[in-house]
Write a protein that holds these residues in place. Sequence first.
Motif, mmCIF file in Angstrom:
data_model
loop_
_atom_site.group_PDB
_atom_site.id
_atom_site.type_symbol
_atom_site.label_atom_id
_atom_site.label_comp_id
_atom_site.label_asym_id
_atom_site.label_seq_id
_atom_site.Cartn_x
_atom_site.Cartn_y
_atom_site.Cartn_z
ATOM 1 N N GLN A 231 -0.797 1.695 6.156
ATOM 2 C CA GLN A 231 -1.468 0.839 6.892
ATOM 3 C C GLN A 231 -3.176 2.620 6.910
ATOM 4 O OE1 GLN A 231 -1.005 1.105 11.390
ATOM 5 N NE2 GLN A 231 -2.468 -0.212 11.892
ATOM 6 N N ILE A 232 -2.570 3.835 7.331
ATOM 7 C CA ILE A 232 -2.926 5.080 7.002
ATOM 8 C C ILE A 232 -3.822 5.626 5.717
ATOM 9 C CG2 ILE A 232 -2.577 5.750 8.970
ATOM 10 C CD1 ILE A 232 -0.838 7.845 7.586
ATOM 11 N N SER A 233 -2.848 4.143 4.017
ATOM 12 C CA SER A 233 -3.063 4.801 3.198
ATOM 13 C C SER A 233 -4.259 5.246 2.503
ATOM 14 C CB SER A 233 -2.538 3.155 1.800
ATOM 15 O OG SER A 233 -2.958 2.480 2.378
ATOM 16 N N ARG B 120 0.669 -0.837 -0.080
ATOM 17 C CA ARG B 120 0.397 -0.011 -0.394
ATOM 18 C C ARG B 120 1.114 1.283 0.195
ATOM 19 N NH1 ARG B 120 -3.577 -2.508 3.585
ATOM 20 N NH2 ARG B 120 -5.573 -3.789 3.271
ATOM 21 N N TYR C 196 -7.053 8.320 11.734
ATOM 22 C CA TYR C 196 -7.026 7.509 11.634
ATOM 23 C C TYR C 196 -6.792 7.383 12.977
ATOM 24 C CZ TYR C 196 -5.413 2.642 12.007
ATOM 25 O OH TYR C 196 -5.452 0.943 11.867
ATOM 26 N N GLN D 188 9.511 -0.285 9.557
ATOM 27 C CA GLN D 188 8.419 0.450 10.032
ATOM 28 C C GLN D 188 7.345 2.028 9.512
ATOM 29 O OE1 GLN D 188 6.249 -0.790 13.163
ATOM 30 N NE2 GLN D 188 4.626 1.287 12.655
ATOM 31 N N ALA E 193 5.486 0.394 7.262
ATOM 32 C CA ALA E 193 4.157 -0.081 6.806
ATOM 33 C C ALA E 193 3.141 0.816 8.063
ATOM 34 C CB ALA E 193 4.864 -0.991 8.035
ATOM 35 N N ARG E 194 3.328 1.870 8.348
ATOM 36 C CA ARG E 194 2.362 2.739 9.156
ATOM 37 C C ARG E 194 2.047 3.452 8.096
ATOM 38 N NH1 ARG E 194 -1.181 3.087 12.800
ATOM 39 N NH2 ARG E 194 -1.386 5.489 13.003
ATOM 40 N N ARG F 223 -15.479 0.458 8.242
ATOM 41 C CA ARG F 223 -13.707 0.950 7.864
ATOM 42 C C ARG F 223 -13.956 1.845 6.831
ATOM 43 N NH1 ARG F 223 -9.627 3.142 8.013
ATOM 44 N NH2 ARG F 223 -8.260 3.218 7.251
ATOM 45 N N GLU G 38 -2.404 10.444 9.703
ATOM 46 C CA GLU G 38 -1.862 10.279 10.837
ATOM 47 C C GLU G 38 -3.197 10.531 12.160
ATOM 48 O OE1 GLU G 38 -0.509 7.882 13.674
ATOM 49 O OE2 GLU G 38 0.159 7.669 11.500
ATOM 50 N N LYS H 18 8.842 -4.329 5.613
ATOM 51 C CA LYS H 18 8.425 -4.440 7.289
ATOM 52 C C LYS H 18 8.968 -3.302 7.956
ATOM 53 C CE LYS H 18 7.554 -9.434 7.323
ATOM 54 N NZ LYS H 18 7.597 -11.079 7.773
#
Length: 353
Positions: free
Chosen positions: A276-278, A2, A323, A269, A272-273, A68, A320, A267
């Motif tokens: 997650q908020i994409s 993502r 989220y 961070q 990955a973050r 979601r 961010e 992987k």
Amino acid sequence: MRFICISAVIWHHMPDRPDAMMLFARGHVGVDFFFVLSGFLITTLLLREEAAEGSFSLRGFYWRRILRIIPIYFLVVSLAAFYAIVIKNHTEQLQILPYYYLFLSNFLAVEDIGFLAPTWSLAVEEQYYLVWPALLLLVPRGWIVSVLLALISVNVLAAIGAFALVGIHPIDIAHLRLQIGGATYAPILMGSLVAILLNRPAGFSFLRPITAFPGAPWLWFACLLLALGAFPGALEGLPNLLVHSLMCLMLVSLVIREDHAMAPVLKLQPIARIGQISYGIYLYHLFALSLVMKGFEELGLTGAGWILVIYYALSIMIAETSYRYFEVWFMQFRKKPPPHANSRPPRTERRRS
């Protein structure tokens, strides 16, 4: 993945981006890869639930998707509409506002409300969410691959104008033009197809030799970039189908084993973050871009590189915040049963796969 997809979209919407190489003009395919990911993830989760419980719950699926997707989406649509209609006095756009709330913006035949151009892809996803789980539940499992291949073929044929040759034309209703514009449904259906194939021993055995060696993700990623840079003009027909197929192969190489050569990078961070908020970044990034462009204009500054860095960073900050303090509150209810949910039928009464 993502992170890679949203970064491509951010690049694509940057004004005055350098497109000297064809590859740099292909940022829009980040949305296509989002589609592939969605089709794969949704289908995989449904199949896992079916394997564990004997069946999957349509009510539970829609409840999780609503929590979601809807809150932040409705918030962004409302903010954009308030700015355009009330503050900027574009009252004529009030007529098309309902289509955004109904996830029909991909069929709009008029100019989008400001900041809401990206919502067409969310409309495609919602239409997929509405239809696909029911098909997976109702179509005999032995036919499901054939059904997917037929749907993908119809989408590709429509995208290259084959339907017009046999007298099938778009249907205009009010502000909508009902047609398949581009191969928009093909990648999400191809993601579903990959999930079905990996769930079958024969399909897994077929894909394993070309996707399960450690360097496979980098190989298929390189092939994807090569294809994106090699094809001239618009990606239509077979070139687009090839690009989507390479996306599917890269995705398979990422999930068929966890210790692949790309894992140490994906992987990390921060990556990955951002992944997650994409979803929030995707919805808010045009707001961020507008603020940055106005700021640069007021200060008399220039520089595409700085615009890209600041507008990406601001998009991340807004997403961010959203989220942490908005989206998570709704997401906490995903593991709770939906309102008025009936208990699952006994295993012996559930549909056999």
